[in-house]
Design a protein around this motif. Structure first.
Motif, PDB file in Angstrom:
ATOM      1  N   SER A   1       1.119  -1.114   0.065  1.00  0.00           N
ATOM      2  CA  SER A   1       0.056   0.201   0.076  1.00  0.00           C
ATOM      3  C   SER A   1       0.820   1.455   0.171  1.00  0.00           C
ATOM      4  CB  SER A   1      -0.970   0.068   1.372  1.00  0.00           C
ATOM      5  OG  SER A   1      -1.932  -0.987   1.219  1.00  0.00           O
ATOM      6  N   LEU A   2       1.855   1.304   0.753  1.00  0.00           N
ATOM      7  CA  LEU A   2       2.697   2.534   0.726  1.00  0.00           C
ATOM      8  C   LEU A   2       3.567   2.576  -0.453  1.00  0.00           C
ATOM      9  CD1 LEU A   2       4.475   1.909   4.372  1.00  0.00           C
ATOM     10  CD2 LEU A   2       2.715   3.319   3.686  1.00  0.00           C
TER      11      LEU A   2
ATOM     12  N   LEU B   1       2.544   1.537  -3.459  1.00  0.00           N
ATOM     13  CA  LEU B   1       1.553   2.131  -4.333  1.00  0.00           C
ATOM     14  C   LEU B   1       1.103   3.498  -4.579  1.00  0.00           C
ATOM     15  CD1 LEU B   1      -1.216  -1.039  -4.269  1.00  0.00           C
ATOM     16  CD2 LEU B   1       0.251  -0.145  -6.405  1.00  0.00           C
ATOM     17  N   GLN B   2       0.987   3.965  -3.056  1.00  0.00           N
ATOM     18  CA  GLN B   2       0.877   5.420  -2.933  1.00  0.00           C
ATOM     19  C   GLN B   2       2.025   6.284  -3.370  1.00  0.00           C
ATOM     20  OE1 GLN B   2      -2.225   6.579  -1.580  1.00  0.00           O
ATOM     21  NE2 GLN B   2      -1.218   8.733  -2.232  1.00  0.00           N
ATOM     22  N   ALA B   3       3.382   5.890  -3.061  1.00  0.00           N
ATOM     23  CA  ALA B   3       4.298   6.699  -3.759  1.00  0.00           C
ATOM     24  C   ALA B   3       4.312   6.638  -5.240  1.00  0.00           C
ATOM     25  CB  ALA B   3       5.795   5.822  -3.031  1.00  0.00           C
ATOM     26  N   VAL B   4       4.117   5.483  -5.920  1.00  0.00           N
ATOM     27  CA  VAL B   4       4.068   5.250  -7.408  1.00  0.00           C
ATOM     28  C   VAL B   4       2.989   6.427  -7.833  1.00  0.00           C
ATOM     29  CG1 VAL B   4       3.711   3.848  -9.067  1.00  0.00           C
ATOM     30  CG2 VAL B   4       5.089   3.328  -7.454  1.00  0.00           C
ATOM     31  N   VAL B   5       1.779   6.193  -7.352  1.00  0.00           N
ATOM     32  CA  VAL B   5       0.612   7.179  -7.915  1.00  0.00           C
ATOM     33  C   VAL B   5       1.158   8.707  -7.729  1.00  0.00           C
ATOM     34  CG1 VAL B   5      -1.578   7.745  -7.315  1.00  0.00           C
ATOM     35  CG2 VAL B   5      -0.923   5.457  -7.491  1.00  0.00           C
ATOM     36  N   ASP B   6       1.688   9.112  -6.790  1.00  0.00           N
ATOM     37  CA  ASP B   6       2.073  10.425  -6.375  1.00  0.00           C
ATOM     38  C   ASP B   6       3.405  10.855  -7.387  1.00  0.00           C
ATOM     39  OD1 ASP B   6       0.529  10.600  -4.142  1.00  0.00           O
ATOM     40  OD2 ASP B   6       1.991  10.383  -2.671  1.00  0.00           O
ATOM     41  N   TRP B   7       4.109   9.852  -7.555  1.00  0.00           N
ATOM     42  CA  TRP B   7       5.223  10.038  -8.676  1.00  0.00           C
ATOM     43  C   TRP B   7       4.340  10.454 -10.061  1.00  0.00           C
ATOM     44  CZ3 TRP B   7       8.642   5.697 -10.904  1.00  0.00           C
ATOM     45  CH2 TRP B   7       9.518   6.129 -11.729  1.00  0.00           C
ATOM     46  N   VAL B   8       3.691   9.490 -10.260  1.00  0.00           N
ATOM     47  CA  VAL B   8       2.974   9.640 -11.834  1.00  0.00           C
ATOM     48  C   VAL B   8       2.444  10.932 -12.101  1.00  0.00           C
ATOM     49  CG1 VAL B   8       1.095   8.561 -13.111  1.00  0.00           C
ATOM     50  CG2 VAL B   8       2.674   6.984 -11.956  1.00  0.00           C
TER      51      VAL B   8
END
Length: 1076
Positions: free
Chosen positions: A905-906, A908-915
């Motif tokens: 979950s952590l 995924l959140q970091a990847v989404v923010d990066w995108v």
């Protein structure tokens, strides 16, 4: 030679003194060298007058620039010149006089001018940089210091000018002097495309010089040598632009290729210097001893660069003196006076065959979309393409299409021989005015047409561009939605049509389309045993419809046996070049020189080889064959447009397309490949045993582009495959100048990998491949890359795709200039942190199937220009936040995420923010899987702000289904898998105006009903429904999905009936694979 050696030794001694801090002594020695050079007075017999004449433009360019700089600095910093006004003005007058009256020996004059330019540049930098940080008192002291230095240098320069040797007076030449010849022959420049060879050859040198001058502490001597090279190239700009308007003979193409090679050498030399300087700067922080060695290393590097620039300048000077002055007698100019209708047409053969809609389906759809818009203004849609490519066929398909007949109440078809076909609503009228003889009045007919068309929404088809201007008079600008279709072989439109036209270039047919056209034209059923010739038939015709129909006609008169058809195909292959005269003529007339060099690259690939478009584009970029011009433009963008332009002109065949319609595979048609291979050899593009102009001494037996086709006749076959008793020194002469090495050894087992590994090791060890830019081993099974590969410091492209390579040599981190590292479909699953030392890296492809990971640490310095990162495996150990998320220039991103649930979950959140930071993102591929390789949660945020995003692939359960209505309008291709949607996705996605391909894969939709509404999905071409096991009812409203071309349904076990609306569409292909 002795004097040259002595000068070189004195210069080296001066460098040594400067490294030891003895600046005054070094300065005195360099002044002594300069004075000795100035005191030399040339004798008439010792002057190379060809070199003097060639230097005129160079001198003018540099003098004008220096005088302008001086004027600007005088205006901005007048206080600096107080007390030395007379000296400065005297120097300025002398330089202006030198510009107008060409009386000094150019080499010595240029030395003085560059010295003076360096003074002005230094003055500008010092005053601008320091005055921003100091007060008025300090500023006064600074001006005093600069003033004293200026006095000393001006005195030195002023003493040099009277000592300049003057040229002896000679009689004026006749009016046939080369300079005037260039102005008269090449002054009328005709460029079909905006870019010229100047952009691709000279611009890279300009960019590298700018980067070099941005470095601190570039010694004036080194700067002078670099600027001389750049200025010499700039002096050729006008000539190079002029070459675009003439057809060069073989000697001219050799000259062009040699100039490109010399420019590339300059770019590489400057790159090496910049990289070396950066490394030495880092070492200087390691302590006093390291600092001294670093300083001395920098001085030596500058001296080495100066020597290299001197050699390069000599080569450019030689090329400039011997520039081509002849054109090919077959075609004197590529500047046709008339824009339309200048090409003689091939008489058409009357045919009773019905038209093949399947082969031109994409073009019909595109044309109809243009015709049926709501724009009420009059528009012209030219169908452009070479003869025989199917322009009339396409126009006829459109003219008789039901949607077109319904939309335009009135229509007229006018073709060669004044043949008219008039249509008024449902009534069809035909008349052949050429049969009326003297009774027919051209003026009366034009009036009748005007009355017929002026008040109605009309479609006019002109199958002859000679008639264009007359028809435009009949149809002034109207606001009733009328349209005109024009067939033409030309690629330019008259100025009065540019603003009201929407051209449709007609490309060569793909292999699939070629086969469809062949079977249609053959008119008989083809025996199953002959279907094995399908691929060869499609390839032999090169996608040209005229040839496809001719071949079908020829084979229809042969016995239906393998032997008969094979013999006929062989004969057809030999006769092809005679059937492509218009394409070859178009190359001579229209194709710019830089695009010819792009075409050369096709000849490196094997015959009948389907070349991936992404591979070709990356290779073009690696060799600087294309150059960007705008700030937001990348070389890849330019290369893609260049390829599309070659496709549109019928020079390159698209053999395979992606489902969304984008280009996937390309090749040159056989006849063009034969022709272009010989031209590439003659132009020394490959650099093997060429016949060149003897006075230039351009030909060489060395190889520039090495290709392994497993051909035993190739000179390099025995070197690569081990049957040749080679030693290190025996390979040196062959491979010192190689720019590219491509291997097409696709044999299985270990032999190919061992062969290429041994060959690379031997060649590099012997001093070969050291200027290599491209190493492409795609599909070579497990090449054994030697540690010595780290010596290939100029390498830009390392292609290891589909090699199943298991390990990279540790020296890979030394490849400081690598732009593309392609390891897709390899067996490498971990890359070291040192991979990020490749600061020029723009494209990194990893192996998704082998879960390739990157070892990252806090503080890692990433290449800020990275645009592509694909195939990366992200787990709980991957540093995303404050790590990968610093890569914000990414355009193409592909990640697979898997880890323990809490850590997942952590991440995924970091990847989404990066995108969401990636404003330039065009392609996004995200896969979220659990420890059992099953779809896991994928919590995305709205992507509507990513306005450049055109491709999305998502695998994982969407925790936020509302994002389905928050995709950007730029989206072209969307794939969903395992999304777990319970609401019909069609109701959200059908508003995407540019969506062409939609794939709903396993468990992406769990509902029972699906509705496609009228007006939705205006551009959707491809729809795939795979493993939607709950789907029972799929309804398509009448008139919906008009652009749909391809439907594929797999394993949808509950879907029993297809939508009735789709069952009877002519252009729609439906494939259903039932569940087991």
């Amino acid at each position: 030679m002795l004097a040259e050696y002595s000068t070189r030794k004195r210069r080296e001694e001066a460098w040594r003194m400067m490294a030891e801090g003895k600046n005054e002594e070094a300065k005195e020695m360099r002044h002594r060298n300069s004075t000795m050079k100035m005191n030399y007075t040339p004798h008439w017999d010792t002057i190379d007058w060809a070199e003097v004449d060639d230097s005129r433009d160079l001198v003018k360019i540099v003098l004008s620039r220096v005088i302008e700089k001086l004027c600007v600095e005088w205006i901005q910093e007048p206080a600096v010149f107080v007390g030395v006004e007379e000296e400065v003005q005297w120097i300025q007058r002398e330089l202006m006089r030198a510009r107008l009256k060409y009386s000094y020996v150019p080499e010595q004059l240029m030395d003085v001018v560059y010295d003076f330019e360096d003074v002005i540049d230094d003055l500008t930098l010092r005053s601008a940089a320091k005055q921003r940080k100091i007060g008025n008192w300090e500023r006064c002291l600074l001006i005093i210091r600069i003033h004293k230095k200026l006095e000393l240098i001006l005195e030195l320069i002023k003493s040099k000018i009277p000592a300049l040797p003057c040229l002896p007076i000679r009689r004026p030449l006749s009016a046939n002097h080369d300079n005037y010849f260039e102005e008269s022959v090449w002054s009328d420049i005709f460029l079909i495309h905006d870019r010229s060879v100047t952009n691709t050859i000279v611009s890279p040198v300009e960019q590298k010089v700018s980067a070099l001058l941005a470095q601190e502490a570039i010694h004036p001597y080194t700067k002078k040598k670099v600027m001389r090279v750049l200025d010499k190239l700039r002096s050729l700009n006008g000539f190079l632009k002029g070459l675009e308007s003439v057809e060069l003979n073989d000697g001219g193409m050799v000259w062009m290729e040699e100039l490109a090679h010399v420019c590339l050498s300059a770019v590489i030399a400057i790159e090496d210097f910049i990289n070396r300087t950066e490394q030495l700067t880092k070492r200087s922080w390691m302590g006093p001893s390291k600092g001294f060695l670093s300083a001395f290393g920098k001085f030596k590097s500058q001296d080495k660069l100066a020597v290299e620039m001197e050699k390069i300048y000599a080569k450019i000077q030689n090329l400039s003196i011997h520039r081509p002055t002849e054109v090919n007698p077959q075609g004197q100019s590529r500047n046709p006076k008339s824009i339309l209708g200048s090409t003689a047409r091939i008489p058409r053969q009357p045919t009773t065959q019905e038209l093949d809609l399947a082969s031109f389906g994409d073009d019909v759809h595109a044309m109809i979309a243009r015709l049926l818009t709501d724009d009420e203004r009059f528009r012209v849609i030219p169908i452009m393409g070479m003869q025989g490519i199917g322009k009339t066929t396409l126009a006829n398909l459109i003219f008789n299409h039901k949607a077109v007949v319904d939309h335009f109440p009135s229509a007229v078809w006018r073709s060669q021989g004044c043949r008219f076909k008039l249509r008024n609503k449902e009534e069809l009228m035909e008349s052949d005015l050429s049969q009326l003889g003297d009774v027919w009045s051209y003026h009366d007919e034009m009036q009748r047409l005007e009355a017929f068309l002026i008040n109605n929404r009309s479609l006019i088809v002109l199958d002859n561009s000679h008639l264009l201007y007359d028809m435009l008079k009949v149809l002034p600008d109207t606001l009733n939605g009328s349209r005109m279709i024009l067939t033409t072989c030309e690629t330019r439109l008259p100025p009065n049509l540019k603003m009201k036209s929407d051209p449709h270039p007609l490309r060569l047919r793909t292999d699939e389309e070629s086969w469809a056209l062949f079977t249609h034209a053959f008119k008989f059923s083809i025996p199953p045993e002959l279907l094995k010739l399908k691929d060869e038939i499609a390839k032999r015709c090169g996608g040209l419809p005229l040839l496809i129909v001719k071949l079908a006609e020829a084979l229809s008169h042969k016995d239906a046996t393998i032997e008969e058809w094979s013999t006929a195909l062989q004969q057809f292959h030999h006769d092809q070049q005679q059937l492509w005269p218009n394409a070859l003529d178009k190359i001579h007339k229209d194709l710019s020189l830089y695009m010819r060099r792009c075409l050369f690259y096709f000849t490196l690939f094997p015959q009948d080889f389907d070349i991936p478009a992404r591979r070709l584009i990356t290779l073009w970029v690696a060799e600087d064959l294309v150059q960007p011009e705008g700030e937001n433009e990348t070389p890849e963008d330019v290369a893609e447009r260049c390829l599309n332009l070659l496709i549109a002109q019928g020079m390159v065949q698209v053999t395979k397309k992606k489902l969304n319609g984008n280009v996937k595979m390309v090749q040159l048609p056989d006849a063009l490949r034969q022709y272009w291979s010989s031209k590439a050899q003659q132009a020394t593009f490959l650099g093997v045993h060429t016949n060149t102009r003897s006075e230039l001494s351009l030909g060489t037996s060395r190889i520039r582009r090495l290709v392994d086709h497993l051909d035993k006749e190739d000179i390099s076959f025995d070197h690569i495959h081990g049957d040749y008793n080679t030693t290190s020194t025996s390979l040196t002469p062959y491979y010192e100048d190689v720019l590219s090495f491509l291997s097409f050894d696709t044999r299985k087992e270990s032999k190919p990998g061992e062969d290429v590994g041994n060959f690379l090791h031997q060649s590099i060890s012997s001093g070969g491949f050291l200027v290599l830019l491209v190493l492409d081993l795609e599909n070579v099974f497990r090449p054994k890359l030697p540690e010595a590969i780290g010596k290939l410091t100029r390498l830009r492209y390392l292609g290891l795709r589909s090699t199943f390579l298991e390990v990279l040599p540790s020296s890979i981190s030394k490849l400081q200039n690598v732009q593309t590292l392609d390891m897709k479909h390899t067996s490498i699953n971990t890359l070291p942190d040192s991979i990020w030392k490749l600061q020029q890296l723009r494209h990194l492809y990893l192996s998704e199937s082998y879960r390739s990971k990157l070892m990252l640490r806090h503080g890692t310095t990433f290449p800020t220009i990275l645009q592509t990162l694909c195939g990366l495996f992200v787990d709980e150990e991957t540093l995303v936040r404050d790590g990968l998320d610093r890569l914000i220039s990414i355009r193409k991103l592909g990640l697979t995420m898997s880890s323990k649930q809490q850590a997942m979950s952590l991440q995924l959140q970091a990847v989404v923010d990066w995108v969401l930071k990636l404003n330039q993102l065009r392609s996004l591929r995200l896969k979220s899987i659990d420890e059992n390789n099953q779809p896991w949660d994928l919590e995305l945020k709205p992507l509507v702000s990513l306005v450049n995003l055109s491709y999305i692939y998502l695998l994982g359960r969407l925790r936020n289904p509302s994002i389905m209505s928050q995709f950007p309008y730029s989206l072209i291709d969307l794939t969903l898998s395992g999304s777990g949607l319970v609401e019909d996705p069609m109701q959200s996605l059908d508003e995407l105006p540019n969506l062409r391909s939609l794939k709903l894969l396993a468990k992406s939709y769990l509902g029972k009903n699906m509705l496609c509404s009228l007006g939705g999905f205006p551009q959707l071409r491809v729809l795939n429904l795979w493993k939607l096991e709950q789907l029972e009812d799929w309804n398509v409203e009448k008139g919906a999905l008009q652009a749909l071309r391809d439907v594929e349904i797999r394993f949808c076990r509950s879907l029993k009936i297809l939508p009735a609306e789709l069952l009877h569409r002519t252009l729609l292909k439906i494939e259903v694979i039932p569940a087991w």
